[in-house]
Design an enzyme around this catalytic site. Structure first.
Site, PDB file in Angstrom:
ATOM      1  N   HIS A 124      52.632  24.732  57.607  1.00 26.67           N
ATOM      2  CA  HIS A 124      52.721  24.563  59.067  1.00 26.67           C
ATOM      3  C   HIS A 124      51.463  25.025  59.795  1.00 26.67           C
ATOM      4  O   HIS A 124      51.313  24.779  60.978  1.00 26.67           O
ATOM      5  CB  HIS A 124      53.939  25.315  59.604  1.00 26.67           C
ATOM      6  CG  HIS A 124      55.229  24.668  59.224  1.00 26.67           C
ATOM      7  ND1 HIS A 124      55.923  23.830  60.060  1.00 26.67           N
ATOM      8  CD2 HIS A 124      55.944  24.699  58.073  1.00 26.67           C
ATOM      9  CE1 HIS A 124      57.008  23.398  59.449  1.00 26.67           C
ATOM     10  NE2 HIS A 124      57.050  23.909  58.230  1.00 26.67           N
ATOM     11  N   ASP A 176      45.182  25.844  65.720  1.00 29.75           N
ATOM     12  CA  ASP A 176      46.638  25.749  65.686  1.00 29.75           C
ATOM     13  C   ASP A 176      46.993  24.633  64.714  1.00 29.75           C
ATOM     14  O   ASP A 176      46.406  23.553  64.778  1.00 29.75           O
ATOM     15  CB  ASP A 176      47.152  25.408  67.101  1.00 29.75           C
ATOM     16  CG  ASP A 176      48.506  26.047  67.384  1.00 29.75           C
ATOM     17  OD1 ASP A 176      49.232  26.315  66.421  1.00 29.75           O
ATOM     18  OD2 ASP A 176      48.810  26.274  68.566  1.00 29.75           O
TER      19      ASP A 176
HETATM   20  P1  ADQ Z   1      53.782  28.506  66.339  1.00 27.60           P
HETATM   21  O1  ADQ Z   1      52.512  29.224  66.122  1.00 27.60           O
HETATM   22  O2  ADQ Z   1      54.937  29.345  66.672  1.00 27.60           O
HETATM   23  O3  ADQ Z   1      54.184  27.557  65.122  1.00 27.60           O
HETATM   24  P2  ADQ Z   1      54.090  26.206  68.247  1.00 27.60           P
HETATM   25  O4  ADQ Z   1      53.967  24.996  67.424  1.00 27.60           O
HETATM   26  O5  ADQ Z   1      53.476  26.063  69.591  1.00 27.60           O
HETATM   27  O6  ADQ Z   1      53.441  27.480  67.573  1.00 27.60           O
HETATM   28  O7  ADQ Z   1      55.611  26.537  68.422  1.00 27.60           O
HETATM   29  C1  ADQ Z   1      56.033  27.539  69.308  1.00 27.60           C
HETATM   30  C2  ADQ Z   1      57.512  27.341  69.646  1.00 27.60           C
HETATM   31  O8  ADQ Z   1      57.932  28.470  70.429  1.00 27.60           O
HETATM   32  C3  ADQ Z   1      57.749  26.111  70.493  1.00 27.60           C
HETATM   33  O9  ADQ Z   1      58.874  25.423  70.018  1.00 27.60           O
HETATM   34  C4  ADQ Z   1      58.005  26.654  71.897  1.00 27.60           C
HETATM   35  O10 ADQ Z   1      58.913  25.930  72.667  1.00 27.60           O
HETATM   36  C5  ADQ Z   1      58.565  28.025  71.628  1.00 27.60           C
HETATM   37  N1  ADQ Z   1      58.207  28.898  72.751  1.00 27.60           N
HETATM   38  C6  ADQ Z   1      56.995  29.073  73.246  1.00 27.60           C
HETATM   39  N2  ADQ Z   1      57.040  29.921  74.292  1.00 27.60           N
HETATM   40  C7  ADQ Z   1      58.319  30.275  74.443  1.00 27.60           C
HETATM   41  C8  ADQ Z   1      59.029  31.159  75.320  1.00 27.60           C
HETATM   42  N3  ADQ Z   1      58.438  31.884  76.253  1.00 27.60           N
HETATM   43  N4  ADQ Z   1      60.340  31.289  75.146  1.00 27.60           N
HETATM   44  C9  ADQ Z   1      60.967  30.592  74.193  1.00 27.60           C
HETATM   45  N5  ADQ Z   1      60.373  29.775  73.351  1.00 27.60           N
HETATM   46  C10 ADQ Z   1      59.069  29.626  73.457  1.00 27.60           C
HETATM   47  C11 ADQ Z   1      53.629  27.288  63.816  1.00 27.60           C
HETATM   48  C12 ADQ Z   1      52.166  26.844  63.806  1.00 27.60           C
HETATM   49  C13 ADQ Z   1      51.996  25.652  64.726  1.00 27.60           C
HETATM   50  C14 ADQ Z   1      52.929  24.532  64.316  1.00 27.60           C
HETATM   51  C15 ADQ Z   1      54.344  25.033  64.156  1.00 27.60           C
HETATM   52  C16 ADQ Z   1      55.237  23.973  63.537  1.00 27.60           C
HETATM   53  O11 ADQ Z   1      51.317  27.899  64.204  1.00 27.60           O
HETATM   54  O12 ADQ Z   1      50.663  25.205  64.716  1.00 27.60           O
HETATM   55  O13 ADQ Z   1      52.915  23.544  65.308  1.00 27.60           O
HETATM   56  O14 ADQ Z   1      54.405  26.171  63.323  1.00 27.60           O
HETATM   57  O15 ADQ Z   1      54.719  23.502  62.339  1.00 27.60           O
END
Ligand code: ADQ
Length: 753
Positions: free
Chosen positions: A167, A374
């Site tokens: 991921h 990311d």
């Molecule tokens: P993350 O680094 O966690 O994931 P991301 O893909 O942006 O990054 O996912 C974050 C999740 O957290 C999103 O579903 C978002 O809605 C949720 N979120 C963010 N802020 C929030 C808040 N204040 N309250 C509740 N929920 C919140 C890792 C990798 C990424 C990759 C994903 C999936 O780092 O690059 O996209 O896995 O493979």
């Protein structure tokens, strides 16, 4: 899919346990992975194996309760001791792998620890999965915390079908190789049948790491390891677009949107939503906002920047320091740029509900997603999925995996703070029609390639692989015998034979591959057999083939079919016209590499340039070849040439010249009922195999991945197989063997004209 169970393996589970009135309660997690895989988990009656979090404060009864609740949902907990969690999860996974894979090398502690615990916990996961495994199950392992699990499972379950998805980014091999345990991690991943990444870049980096660190040569999307084949693939993860769309249309959410806007008092809203992680680029983004407000003070009362930061990994030192840094930045900017009427930055350090999140997405005029690196970034896609009104502008970092897909965003380099400032300015100034046009393009992509398409894409490919890990559909030797016997019944047989590696072994230098007496004799006898026609289809130049085989009554194809000489007729004819000057700009590149790579040499032909590196030092040669291939592929991407990798050779040729030409001509000219049997060992033979109609017999020589229907071990096996034809077509072969004339043979039925 239905018959097989799916075993999902991830560090965290799709549920979180809470204590309420002394009882354990499970609530479903809302993260992308949980949403995407839940239907597959439920549909396949499968299991989800993962760590349920710290249960040390639960009583024995509560733990039993928890395990029962989990079992009821098809979840198998892997309980970890606090010491393990600390070293495996916080120490190694989040302390070492996470920063390194995001190119933040300075964040890797000098005394990086936790490797031992990482191994042990990966073993625990593998044991837990192996305990549950039933033949036919499909196993899907997730992410950087469990990179050793595929190989540990392969050792326990040699027959299992195992997939792995990363991921986070797979970094450039130059960065990956800094890791002291780099080969061990690669070995771990290579236990899988399919390794998935979000983008082609990550896959390319993985391929380069395999080559540089393990000397493994890949064939586009596959690599042979021991007796298995490992596939690699690109599967960009999406979001549950329907869910976000539905929420955006919900009246309660609409009310919340109105409230946020009212609160903002007519100010334009700029939004950032991230896990509070140093990879997300928050300090630089804040700095860009500061520059904007400093350069245009009148904006201070006209925009509001809302930053939602979800608490994350508070147990890791560097995250605690980072949190302080962000808070200080926010305080400083508000101090500098605040006015009597307004505080420009609203900072919320907490998790928000999905409804609140969607309300924020819909209320925003500009969404800033500017991570330093990311893997994908789902927030960007969630924002798009929520914009049913087709408004709002996405500013997106070019270093997020999402940037490879999200056409319509304003793409920025997050390290270039000034350009981020400019992009915000540009985003605020976009006219409604342009905002709509961009958002429509974005929504087309995000709504179509959603989380379900992602899971389906990966699992469909994994399911298609054979349980033993090979993806090549090869039939048993008995079936080959059968197919050959069948072909012998045909009106005639035309044998298309590659030369190097098929009839003779591969040798260190191309000029040392002259045919031995036994081979000449065998070909002569075959050529004399009625109903059999022999074609040698080689990449070799005309003079070589003519010098070695010109006396035989067989048909020769030189330079992959560019030149053809029929029987002993002696005249070569071309199949396509090639500009004689075609190689002028490519030759210097090859010369450059030849000068740097001892033992390598260039072979020049009418319609190809070949760089041979068999005699170069093994690893160095491989590395140079990889560099050359990348360089040529880039340099020639818009040119009418193709770059082909063979065995220790890299070849460039004008597009359109390939052994497929031969296959097409032979089929066009064949009399009805004539069967083709084609044998070859090289990448170039794949073109031939692929172009032959399915009733023909295609046989790969050696163990490279192939689209051929059958396989034999080596050139010796090829010769044995050919000799067996003499028994099947005995009549005139006997005369040839006794030295009788062979020239008065009636024309074989499949003879080309
Ligand atoms: P993350 O680094 O966690 O994931 P991301 O893909 O942006 O990054 O996912 C974050 C999740 O957290 C999103 O579903 C978002 O809605 C949720 N979120 C963010 N802020 C929030 C808040 N204040 N309250 C509740 N929920 C919140 C890792 C990798 C990424 C990759 C994903 C999936 O780092 O690059 O996209 O896995 O493979």
């Amino acid at each position: 899919m239905a018959a097989n169970r799916l075993l999902i393996v991830s560090n965290r589970l799709p549920v979180t346990a809470r204590l309420s009135d002394g009882r354990v309660r499970l609530t479903s997690a809302t993260g992308g992975l949980a949403t995407g895989l839940r239907p597959w988990h439920e549909r396949s009656d499968g299991l989800w194996v993962g760590w349920p979090g710290d249960v040390s404060r639960l009583t024995a009864d509560q733990r039993t309760d928890l395990d029962r609740e989990l079992a009821g949902r098809g979840i198998v907990p892997v309980h970890l001791a606090a010491e393990h969690v600390d070293r495996y999860y916080h120490g190694f996974s989040n302390g070492v792998v996470w920063p390194l894979f995001h190119y933040l090398i300075d964040r890797v502690p000098i005394d990086a620890t936790g490797w031992g615990a990482y191994q042990q916990v990966n073993e625990l996961f593998a044991d837990a999965v192996a305990d549950q495994y039933r033949p036919g199950d499909t196993i899907w392992v997730h992410d950087y915390q469990l990179m050793l699990v595929p190989a540990l499972l392969r050792a326990r379950l040699p027959e299992a079908r195992i997939g792995f998805f990363l991921h986070i980014p797979f970094p450039s091999s130059e960065v990956f190789r800094l890791l002291p345990w780099r080969e061990r991690l690669l070995d771990g991943l290579l236990g899988a049948d399919l390794v998935g990444f979000h983008t082609f870049d990550y896959m390319r980096h993985f391929v380069a790491a395999l080559l540089h660190l393990k000397g493994l040569e890949t064939d586009i999307d596959r690599v042979r390891v021991d007796q298995r084949e490992v596939r690699m693939g690109v599967f960009p993860m999406g979001v549950d677009a329907r869910r976000f769309t539905e929420l955006a249309e919900d009246p309660d959410v609409a009310a919340e949107v109105a409230e946020i806007r009212r609160e903002a008092g007519g100010r334009r809203i700029i939004l950032g939503v991230d896990r509070l992680d140093y990879t997300k680029g928050i300090p630089r983004r804040l700095h860009a906002i500061q520059r904007l407000l400093t350069a245009e003070p009148e904006l201070r009362d006209r925009v509001r920047y809302i930053q939602v930061a979800v608490p994350s990994r508070g147990e890791v030192d560097s995250y605690r320091r980072f949190k302080r840094q962000v808070e200080e930045n926010v305080g400083r900017i508000n101090g500098l740029c605040g006015t009597v009427r307004s505080t420009p930055i609203h900072y919320m350090h907490r998790s928000v509900s999905m409804r609140q999140l969607v309300a924020l997405f819909v209320a925003a005029d500009v969404m800033l997603v500017t991570p330093l690196r990311d893997g994908m970034n789902l927030v960007a896609k969630e924002f798009v999925a929520s914009r049913v009104d087709e408004d709002g502008v996405l500013v997106l970092s070019e270093f997020a995996g999402a940037a490879a897909e999200l056409n319509g965003a304003i793409v920025v380099n997050p390290y270039d703070v000034q350009s981020v400032t400019e992009s915000v300015r540009q985003a605020l100034a976009l006219l409604p029609e342009e905002r709509r046009a961009r958002m429509r393009t974005l929504r087309d992509r995000v709504c179509e390639y959603d989380i379900h398409a992602w899971a389906r894409g990966f699992l469909t490919q994994l399911e298609a692989l054979r349980p033993d890990g090979g993806t090549v559909v090869l039939q048993s030797p008995e079936t080959l015998t059968h197919a050959l016997a069948d072909a012998r019944q045909a009106a005639g047989v035309r044998l298309l034979l590659d030369y190097d590696g098929t009839l003779v072994p591969i040798v260190r230098s191309p000029e040392l591959a002259a045919p031995d007496e036994a081979l000449l004799r065998l070909l002569e006898r075959l050529a004399a057999s009625p109903g059999l026609q022999i074609d040698i289809v080689s990449g070799r130049p005309r003079p070589t083939l003519e010098g070695w085989l010109g006396e035989l009554p067989i048909s020769l194809w030189a330079e992959h079919g560019l030149w053809h000489r029929d029987g002993r007729e002696g005249t070569w004819r071309t199949a396509v016209r090639v500009d004689p000057d075609w190689s002028r700009r490519i030759l210097p590149i090859l010369e450059h590499f030849t000068a740097r790579t001892p033992g390598s040499q260039i072979e020049t032909k009418t319609a190809s340039l070949t760089w041979h590196y068999r005699r170069a030092p093994k690893e160095f040669g491989l590395r140079q070849a990889q560099d050359l291939r990348v360089h040529l592929t880039d340099a020639l991407s818009n040119q009418p040439f193709e770059v082909i990798e063979g065995k220790k050779v890299i070849e460039v040729r004008p597009r359109g010249v390939s052994k497929a030409l031969v296959a097409r001509r032979v089929q066009d000219e064949a009399e009805p009922g004539v069967r083709v049997i084609a044998l070859g060992d090289d990448r170039t033979d794949e073109d031939l195999f692929a172009a032959l109609a399915p009733e023909n017999v295609t046989i790969a020589v050696g163990h490279r991945p192939s689209c051929a229907r059958f396989r034999v071990d080596d050139h010796k096996a090829v010769r044995e197989l050919l000799a067996s034809f003499l028994d099947a077509f005995p009549e005139r072969a006997a005369r040839a063997a006794s030295g009788g004339p062979v020239t008065d043979a009636p024309a074989p039925p499949a003879r080309s004209r």
